[in-house]
Design an enzyme around this catalytic site. Structure first.
Site, PDB file in Angstrom:
ATOM      1  N   LYS A   1      86.937  20.965  49.498  1.00 50.69           N
ATOM      2  CA  LYS A   1      87.623  21.852  48.531  1.00 50.69           C
ATOM      3  C   LYS A   1      88.516  21.052  47.599  1.00 50.69           C
ATOM      4  O   LYS A   1      88.948  19.944  47.917  1.00 50.69           O
ATOM      5  CB  LYS A   1      88.481  22.892  49.267  1.00 50.69           C
ATOM      6  CG  LYS A   1      89.585  22.363  50.191  1.00 50.69           C
ATOM      7  CD  LYS A   1      90.906  21.978  49.550  1.00 50.69           C
ATOM      8  CE  LYS A   1      91.962  21.542  50.556  1.00 50.69           C
ATOM      9  NZ  LYS A   1      93.085  20.825  49.942  1.00 50.69           N
TER      10      LYS A   1
ATOM     11  N   ASP B   1      93.739  25.549  56.275  1.00 49.36           N
ATOM     12  CA  ASP B   1      92.627  25.410  55.331  1.00 49.36           C
ATOM     13  C   ASP B   1      91.285  25.849  55.932  1.00 49.36           C
ATOM     14  O   ASP B   1      90.298  25.970  55.202  1.00 49.36           O
ATOM     15  CB  ASP B   1      92.465  23.931  54.913  1.00 49.36           C
ATOM     16  CG  ASP B   1      93.406  23.505  53.789  1.00 49.36           C
ATOM     17  OD1 ASP B   1      94.002  24.376  53.138  1.00 49.36           O
ATOM     18  OD2 ASP B   1      93.513  22.280  53.575  1.00 49.36           O
TER      19      ASP B   1
HETATM   20  C1  LIG Z   1      97.619  20.976  51.334  1.00 52.05           C
HETATM   21  C2  LIG Z   1      96.522  21.942  51.726  1.00 52.05           C
HETATM   22  O1  LIG Z   1      95.331  21.212  52.018  1.00 52.05           O
HETATM   23  C3  LIG Z   1      96.216  22.851  50.531  1.00 52.05           C
HETATM   24  O2  LIG Z   1      95.053  23.630  50.729  1.00 52.05           O
HETATM   25  C4  LIG Z   1      96.920  22.798  52.927  1.00 52.05           C
HETATM   26  O3  LIG Z   1      98.087  23.545  52.674  1.00 52.05           O
HETATM   27  C5  LIG Z   1      97.027  22.013  54.222  1.00 52.05           C
HETATM   28  O4  LIG Z   1      96.333  22.729  55.185  1.00 52.05           O
HETATM   29  P1  LIG Z   1      95.963  22.094  56.618  1.00 52.05           P
HETATM   30  O5  LIG Z   1      95.630  20.643  56.444  1.00 52.05           O
HETATM   31  O6  LIG Z   1      94.949  23.006  57.228  1.00 52.05           O
HETATM   32  O7  LIG Z   1      97.344  22.180  57.345  1.00 52.05           O
HETATM   33  P2  LIG Z   1      97.720  22.683  58.830  1.00 52.05           P
HETATM   34  O8  LIG Z   1      96.912  21.888  59.797  1.00 52.05           O
HETATM   35  O9  LIG Z   1      97.684  24.149  58.911  1.00 52.05           O
HETATM   36  O10 LIG Z   1      99.240  22.207  58.900  1.00 52.05           O
HETATM   37  C6  LIG Z   1      99.616  20.855  58.967  1.00 52.05           C
HETATM   38  C7  LIG Z   1     101.058  20.727  58.528  1.00 52.05           C
HETATM   39  O11 LIG Z   1     101.147  20.858  57.085  1.00 52.05           O
HETATM   40  C8  LIG Z   1     102.306  21.567  56.727  1.00 52.05           C
HETATM   41  N1  LIG Z   1     101.935  22.835  56.071  1.00 52.05           N
HETATM   42  C9  LIG Z   1     100.638  23.263  56.032  1.00 52.05           C
HETATM   43  C10 LIG Z   1     100.304  24.445  55.388  1.00 52.05           C
HETATM   44  C11 LIG Z   1     101.354  25.199  54.782  1.00 52.05           C
HETATM   45  N2  LIG Z   1     101.093  26.354  54.168  1.00 52.05           N
HETATM   46  N3  LIG Z   1     102.623  24.757  54.842  1.00 52.05           N
HETATM   47  C12 LIG Z   1     102.932  23.583  55.457  1.00 52.05           C
HETATM   48  O12 LIG Z   1     104.087  23.195  55.481  1.00 52.05           O
HETATM   49  C13 LIG Z   1     103.080  21.797  58.024  1.00 52.05           C
HETATM   50  O13 LIG Z   1     103.944  20.703  58.190  1.00 52.05           O
HETATM   51  C14 LIG Z   1     101.975  21.768  59.081  1.00 52.05           C
HETATM   52  O14 LIG Z   1     102.466  21.417  60.355  1.00 52.05           O
HETATM   53  N1  LIG Z   2      86.892  15.998  62.098  1.00 49.07           N
HETATM   54  C1  LIG Z   2      87.878  15.305  61.526  1.00 49.07           C
HETATM   55  N2  LIG Z   2      87.660  14.635  60.380  1.00 49.07           N
HETATM   56  C2  LIG Z   2      88.662  13.933  59.790  1.00 49.07           C
HETATM   57  N3  LIG Z   2      89.885  13.810  60.305  1.00 49.07           N
HETATM   58  C3  LIG Z   2      90.181  14.463  61.418  1.00 49.07           C
HETATM   59  C4  LIG Z   2      89.191  15.247  62.071  1.00 49.07           C
HETATM   60  N4  LIG Z   2      89.745  15.786  63.133  1.00 49.07           N
HETATM   61  C5  LIG Z   2      91.027  15.381  63.168  1.00 49.07           C
HETATM   62  N5  LIG Z   2      91.307  14.557  62.145  1.00 49.07           N
HETATM   63  C6  LIG Z   2      92.625  13.955  61.869  1.00 49.07           C
HETATM   64  O1  LIG Z   2      93.224  14.701  60.816  1.00 49.07           O
HETATM   65  C7  LIG Z   2      93.783  13.862  59.811  1.00 49.07           C
HETATM   66  C8  LIG Z   2      93.606  14.550  58.449  1.00 49.07           C
HETATM   67  O2  LIG Z   2      92.245  14.571  58.185  1.00 49.07           O
HETATM   68  P1  LIG Z   2      91.553  15.435  57.033  1.00 49.07           P
HETATM   69  O3  LIG Z   2      90.375  14.626  56.567  1.00 49.07           O
HETATM   70  O4  LIG Z   2      91.276  16.809  57.492  1.00 49.07           O
HETATM   71  O5  LIG Z   2      92.680  15.464  55.945  1.00 49.07           O
HETATM   72  P2  LIG Z   2      92.770  16.232  54.593  1.00 49.07           P
HETATM   73  O6  LIG Z   2      91.393  16.326  54.001  1.00 49.07           O
HETATM   74  O7  LIG Z   2      93.839  15.593  53.799  1.00 49.07           O
HETATM   75  O8  LIG Z   2      93.230  17.695  55.027  1.00 49.07           O
HETATM   76  P3  LIG Z   2      93.726  18.909  54.105  1.00 49.07           P
HETATM   77  O9  LIG Z   2      93.111  18.745  52.745  1.00 49.07           O
HETATM   78  O10 LIG Z   2      93.169  20.118  54.839  1.00 49.07           O
HETATM   79  O11 LIG Z   2      95.208  18.843  54.137  1.00 49.07           O
HETATM   80  C9  LIG Z   2      93.032  12.530  59.928  1.00 49.07           C
HETATM   81  O12 LIG Z   2      93.844  11.457  59.593  1.00 49.07           O
HETATM   82  C10 LIG Z   2      92.586  12.514  61.389  1.00 49.07           C
HETATM   83  O13 LIG Z   2      93.524  11.791  62.174  1.00 49.07           O
END
Ligand SMILES: C[C@](O)(CO)[C@H](O)COP(=O)(O)OP(=O)(O)OC[C@H]1O[C@@H](n2ccc(N)nc2=O)[C@H](O)[C@@H]1O
Ligand SMILES: Nc1ncnc2c1ncn2[C@@H]1O[C@H](COP(=O)(O)OP(=O)(O)OP(=O)(O)O)[C@@H](O)[C@H]1O
Length: 309
Positions: free
Chosen positions: A12, A139
């Site tokens: 996304k 997400d």
């Molecule tokens: C930045 C985005 O990727 C935008 O779509 C999302 O808001 C992040 O979503 P995500 O990676 O699924 O995050 P989660 O695994 O739910 O949360 C991880 C951490 O991100 C922060 N978090 C996430 C979502 C949100 N609405 N507020 C937050 O403050 C919190 O510290 C939380 O503990």
């Molecule tokens: N299946 C997976 N693929 C990638 N990372 C994973 C997975 N499961 C757990 N992780 C952990 O989650 C952390 C974040 O990975 P991810 O690739 O989902 O980040 P992101 O794309 O920035 O997430 P978001 O956009 O939802 O905030 C990684 O550094 C890794 O340690």
């Protein structure tokens, strides 16, 4: 023995990410407009004696293979709900950048859920799958649904949105990731530092932009480019100042819009058409400001079983 089941799940980009104040539970309320794009991970579920994860792809070394993997957590959550043994080998073919702000781990969780549901014959309803997704991460519901959607709450409460066409995107993938909680913390710190405050009482409720929703509905890339916004961008730039060079390189190359994707560090560039996207990609690759460049388009559908119509 059941046959392996494969799910294909998109990445996304957030075309609007309006971040409210810090909530007592540590999350932030959002107006989060997600758009699914054509970079995909594939999760294949095969029967096994115990839960096992394997990963292939350029970033495979950065992905946990234990129960910290979001795909593993999704399989365990489904098995627990239905009182069955989580005997499954999940193989992840990873094409979405890790820790790149493109919801790669979330994609794998949604894919594992769909693939295990088919493999185990649990036949969970869409509502049950969405509930498990929301418990696992903010997400993840969007990874299941795909297309374009507005996420409220912490991003998990989705309303699908209409779009009038396909948008062309270039993604500049950075060296190394950014931690999502660290970027939200930095957003709060910058708000405190500016004197505005970071709590829910200090920050206005986040609202979707009507101009942006209209641009999505009309499929007008120039109008969308003028309306995109990301409240996490200053925080990502503060933690990774070199991203400013990447954003500038894309803008100089003629991108209609240049923004950090979600929590970064991947940068997203909107282009007029496929040809313009190729031009931006070539210039970004030559700029030396990123690790790799990907050209794609969206919206695309959410998690699907491979072989399904
Ligand atoms: C930045 C985005 O990727 C935008 O779509 C999302 O808001 C992040 O979503 P995500 O990676 O699924 O995050 P989660 O695994 O739910 O949360 C991880 C951490 O991100 C922060 N978090 C996430 C979502 C949100 N609405 N507020 C937050 O403050 C919190 O510290 C939380 O503990
Ligand atoms: N299946 C997976 N693929 C990638 N990372 C994973 C997975 N499961 C757990 N992780 C952990 O989650 C952390 C974040 O990975 P991810 O690739 O989902 O980040 P992101 O794309 O920035 O997430 P978001 O956009 O939802 O905030 C990684 O550094 C890794 O340690």
């Amino acid at each position: 023995m059941s046959r392996p089941v494969t799910a294909r799940v998109p990445a996304k980009v957030n075309v609007q990410l309006a971040v409210g104040g810090l909530r007592p539970d540590g999350f932030h309320d959002l107006a989060n407009v997600f758009l699914a794009v054509g970079l995909h991970d594939e999760v294949t579920a095969t029967p096994a004696d115990a839960l096992r994860i394997t990963v292939e792809g350029a970033d495979a070394g950065q992905v946990p293979l234990d129960r910290g993997n979001l795909a593993a957590r999704a399989a365990l959550a489904l098995a627990e709900r239905y009182g069955i043994e989580p005997g499954v080998h999940l193989h992840i073919a990873k094409d979405i950048p890790v820790a790149g702000g493109m919801a790669g781990g979330s994609a794998d969780a949604a894919g594992a859920l769909l693939a295990c549901d088919a493999l185990w014959g649990t036949r969970a309803t869409r509502a049950e799958l969405l509930e498990i997704c929301a418990e696992l991460g903010s997400d993840i519901p969007f990874s299941l649904v795909g297309g374009v959607a507005l996420g409220r709450g912490r991003g998990e409460l989705l309303t699908p949105l209409e779009t009038g066409g396909t948008f062309h995107w270039v993604f500049a993938v950075a060296d190394g990731g950014l931690s999502t909680p660290a970027v939200y913390r930095e957003c709060d710190r910058l708000r405190e530092e500016s004197g505005a405050g970071a709590s829910a009482a200090d920050v206005p409720d986040p609202e979707p932009s009507q101009v942006l929703l209209d641009a999505l509905r009309s499929g007008d890339a120039t109008a969308l480019a003028a309306a995109v916004s990301n409240d996490l961008q200053p925080a990502a730039l503060s933690l990774r100042p070199a991203l400013a060079d990447t954003l500038r390189a894309g803008a100089d190359a003629g991108a209609l819009a240049s923004l950090v994707s979600g929590s970064g560090p991947t940068c997203a560039f909107l282009a007029k058409d496929t040809e313009a996207a190729q031009g931006v990609a070539t210039a970004l690759a030559a700029s030396g400001t990123c690790r790799t460049v990907r050209v794609t388009s969206g919206p695309v559908p959410g998690a699907r079983l491979v072989g399904d119509a």
